[in-house]
Design an enzyme around this catalytic site. Sequence first.
Site, PDB file in Angstrom:
ATOM      1  CD1 TRP A  85      -1.635  -2.380   1.862  1.00 38.58           C
ATOM      2  CD2 TRP A  85      -3.070  -1.400   0.454  1.00 38.58           C
ATOM      3  NE1 TRP A  85      -2.637  -3.293   1.589  1.00 38.58           N
ATOM      4  CE2 TRP A  85      -3.536  -2.719   0.729  1.00 38.58           C
ATOM      5  CE3 TRP A  85      -3.810  -0.588  -0.407  1.00 38.58           C
ATOM      6  CZ2 TRP A  85      -4.691  -3.230   0.171  1.00 38.58           C
ATOM      7  CZ3 TRP A  85      -4.968  -1.100  -0.964  1.00 38.58           C
ATOM      8  CH2 TRP A  85      -5.406  -2.408  -0.664  1.00 38.58           C
ATOM      9  CE  LYS A 120      -9.618   0.587  -0.554  1.00 37.08           C
ATOM     10  NZ  LYS A 120      -9.990   1.360   0.666  1.00 37.08           N
ATOM     11  CG  ASP A 335     -34.431   0.170 -10.786  1.00 28.16           C
ATOM     12  OD1 ASP A 335     -35.532  -0.228 -10.356  1.00 28.16           O
ATOM     13  OD2 ASP A 335     -33.806   1.133 -10.281  1.00 28.16           O
ATOM     14  CD  GLU A 389     -38.943   0.220 -11.837  1.00 34.37           C
ATOM     15  OE1 GLU A 389     -39.429   0.021 -10.714  1.00 34.37           O
ATOM     16  OE2 GLU A 389     -37.926   0.914 -12.015  1.00 34.37           O
TER      17      GLU A 389
END
EC number: 2.4.1.18
Length: 669
Positions: A85, A120, A335, A389
């Site tokens: 990291w 990350k 959706d 939808e």
Amino acid sequence: MTEESLQLVTDDPWLKPYEEDLNKRYDFYQQKYHEIITYHQSLKNYASRDKELGFHFDHEQKGWWYREWAPGAQQLWLIGDFNDWNAVSHPLEKGEEGIWEIFIPNENRQNVLKHGSRVKVKVMANDTYRDRIPAYIERAVQDEQSKDFSGQIWKPLEPFVWRDQSFNPEDIKSPIIYECHLGMAQNKEGIGTYREFADMVLPRIADLGYNCIQLMAIKEHPYYGSFGYHVSNFFAPSSRFGTPEDLKYLVNKAHNNGMAVIMDMVHSHAVKNMAEGLNDFDGSGHQYFHEGGRGYHNGWDSKLFDYSKDEVLRFLLSNARYWIEEFHFDGYRFDGVTSMMYHHHGDHVSFDHYDKYFRDMVDWDAIRYLQLVNVLIHEVKPGAITIAEDMSGMPGISRKVDEGGVGFDYRLGMGIPDYWIKLLKHTQDEDWNIHEIWEVLSNRRWKEKTIAYSESHDQALVGDKTLAFWLMDKEMYWHMSKDDDNIIIDRGMALHKMLRLITATVGGEGYLNFIGNEFGHPEWIDFPRQDNGWSYKYARRQWQLVDSPDLKYQYLNNFDRDMVHMLKDNNVLSSLPAQQLNMDNDNKIIVYERNNLIFIINFNANKSIADYTFRANQPGKFKAALISDAPEYGGHNRVDAETEYHTLKDDKLSVYIPSRTGLVLRKVD
């Protein structure tokens, strides 16, 4: 400009005053489509951004490329367990179009990326540092102690072997959908997995006869209680249910059981979390999402995509292609389409005039995206199913793009479940108006296919109740034993079957049921949250209820299974819409025909009628194909299944139709 009238306008004279609007909308799409073809050769190439950005192993150079779009950032560094990291050891270089990249060789190095590595990207923007999850990451995992999410390199040495080559979604004439949430699909008070669902629930669905499953909450989402609607990592299957290979195992098994698999696709918004999601990734405030208030949905507390941007279009289109190619999904139920198509998101708007569909606060960028994604999906997988939808009733939403439509195959019949709940809440049985019932179920646009349903997950969430609970409420706790006669349970079960039967056969060209509701699953859905002590008690399915030979839940399950098989065996949903044969509001009886089956529905609470006569419009001999009053469905066995019904003069039929009974007749001669 479009010179000839679009087919959508030709088919509907009421749209003629809006022909110019529709033409401009179609030209807006065409302009972008041709631009894409010119610069990328095909829509599929344009929708392959995930093959350029994110993490990719280079076999020639023997190492990993990582690329990220972050035009507003000052600097990016790749961090992870591969470099302890370290915040500065692996800086990315900025190239054209705001694309940052780094190459990490894997030869003779200690700091190497490999399968399972956690990663990350540290982003410096506006002189501020934030650790983010790469946008195109294909797996995100949560640390058990810190609860923080991080990206994870996922490249198993042995790739999953697909064995579903014989399955073709084009073989499915009409979707009969079993909507389900994997996490709550088990008896246990906890989170179910992909493999548990595949091994324990899929056999139940196959037995019931459904030919399609609709999976909710597949993409990674940081808050389990969001039902999967606050997506953080669009290319990552939720790790709380298992590995990507576990999801592939599920899809493969569904295909081998003859079931298509569609995903509940959320491209209408995204989680606002910065730690896990895309919000303000490059510090500009308007990278993936609109800037300011336009980029925030007040009702959903989430971020709204800017569909005008090429990189956003490529991100979302690539996402739609990715799940089909990588996981063999057979389509999507999109959706929040209403929220996408209008700047007001449909909030507190009554769609009572055509102006509201074509002129008032319509988001052309979003509609163009929906047109592009529908064209793409059907290019990538012919036979794929797309469902909108949309509660606004946008004309043409389930018409082809080149006809002037938005391109979906089906729209959800969202007014139907709302109508049933309203009827049960506010109107006594004796006051039901069968003409109103018929109008609600049959009122849909010509050539636009609809998925009908009496209830979905929406009707079972906290604050509402399932149809079974509206009908029977607390009596379900005490009177569901087969040897326990109860007038409330008797009424509830009878109507539960009838509402499903008439909804499925009149309401559309497809049908949907939510997991467990087929057998009248009691209570509501309540996911673990602080207010309920993080309990899973109501975030599960109590299969022991339907498995018990002593409980009436088996009756409802039996009816649902036989109804679904009746729909499939007789190609009911792929046929022309139901046609009235007889409407009798005094006796509360509806008689109609669909694909040569005759449906007789008696909603009367207490009036059974002998020798009920109506015109069948076809001569011959008929027998019962389904009787909701049959003993195996918990009925009173008032109709003899072996009775033959012969047409009389003028093709009339005479039948005995008991109260609160649905009777389906099939011609046998």
